[in-house]
Design an enzyme around this catalytic site. Structure first.
Site, short mmCIF file in Angstrom:
data_model
loop_
_atom_site.label_atom_id
_atom_site.label_comp_id
_atom_site.label_asym_id
_atom_site.label_seq_id
_atom_site.Cartn_x
_atom_site.Cartn_y
_atom_site.Cartn_z
CB SER A 111 -47.61 48.00 -37.09
OG SER A 111 -47.34 48.55 -35.68
CE LYS A 189 -46.09 48.18 -32.41
NZ LYS A 189 -46.52 49.13 -33.49
CE LYS A 257 -51.65 47.32 -39.31
NZ LYS A 257 -50.80 47.90 -39.21
#
Length: 315
Positions: A111, A189, A257
């Site tokens: 990711s 994602k 994140k």
């Protein structure tokens, strides 16, 4: 790029070779599934224990990432793009001196930032003199999906590159889709994490509210699962939330994140993302509380701690 190259990865190709960088909680299972599907995989990992396990499954060892330079496809499954760029530095330096064969693919399955992965693609292209292409193909499904080979794989690639890589993706995933050019997989994602992260947080809030009101959380989740609130997140994460089971299946700190990538992408197109904005702050608080290495379900503990603070203030 022509579909047929020296590195054609179609089902009819006799060559099924790949390098794999990052054999951790997810990557180890993913690489193992490539081996099961008949791929010859050469792996590299920072810690020796994971590499030993990979070798015991039939994988080959690489002394360093640069040694993977002649593999037709090199998969990276590391925590973030910074780790990938650090690991790939020797590889790109070697390619700048002697380019790889045309059609080489660098597949980022972590990711990462949609904008940053496009920049990485440009640097790989320059170092390889246009002979290597970057494809971003992050995954969803957790360690269970990685182990079972049922991951959802979201790819950002040109159509010809995507088609060449389908046999690789099919060996690791159950749902594989091309979403657009490089960066599109990472944006997909980010959207996935927006839904997973905020849904998990909402379920954690409901659990704490119910428990502090004397209700059985397991019974609450059972009845919710039969109505409109039912979801895969509730099915998979709900039992851990109810049991306060925070044994990591993946560190919760990565959600902060990933939601930050949502904010970055939203700013670029002027989209309002109030849920993601709230989620970034909540998971930042989770990290401040020292819970970042626990499972995503630990967001319930974060909310519990915030609730205790509220109780102190009101007394």
């Amino acid at each position: 790029m022509d579909v047929q190259t020296d590195h054609d990865l179609s089902e009819n190709s006799c060559e099924k070779r790949a390098g794999f960088v990052g054999l951790g909680l997810m990557g180890g299972y993913m690489a193992a599934n490539l081996l099961k599907a008949g791929w010859n995989v050469t792996g590299w990992n920072r810690s020796a224990a994971a590499l030993d396990d990979f070798a015991a499954r039939g994988g080959a060892r690489a002394p360093d990432v640069a040694a993977l330079r002649d593999e037709p496809v090199i998969v990276f499954m590391l925590p973030d793009l910074g780790y990938i760029e650090e690991a790939a530095a020797g590889l790109l330096a070697g390619w700048s001196q002697s380019p790889p064969r045309p059609g080489t693919a660098v597949v980022v399955m972590s990711s990462v930032s949609p904008a940053a992965v496009r920049g990485f693609g440009a640097r790989v292209s320059a170092a390889s003199r246009g002979n290597a292409v970057v494809v971003d193909a992050p995954v969803s499904g957790g360690t269970k999906g990685a182990r079972d080979g049922t991951l959802a794989i979201m790819a950002g690639a040109e159509e010809t590159d995507f088609q060449r890589l389908l046999p690789l993706f099919d060996a690791m995933g159950g749902t594989v889709r091309r979403l657009g050019p490089l960066g599109s997989g990472s944006l997909a994602k980010a959207c996935n994490q927006l839904i997973v992260g905020t849904t998990t947080a909402a379920l954690a809030e409901a659990a704490e509210l119910a428990a502090r009101s004397g209700m059985d959380v397991g019974a609450l989740y059972e009845v919710l699962s039969g109505g409109l609130a039912g979801s895969r997140v509730l099915d998979i994460v709900g039992p851990r939330l109810a049991a306060k089971d925070y044994e990591p299946t993946g560190p919760a700190k990565f959600m902060h994140k990933d939601l930050s990538f949502v904010l970055e992408s939203a700013a670029a197109v002027g989209a309002a993302v109030p849920m993601a904005t709230a989620g970034v702050e909540l998971y930042a608080e989770l990290k401040r509380q020292g819970l970042g290495d626990l499972d995503l379900a630990a967001v319930r503990q974060t909310i519990s701690n915030l609730s205790d603070n509220n109780a102190v203030k009101t007394n």
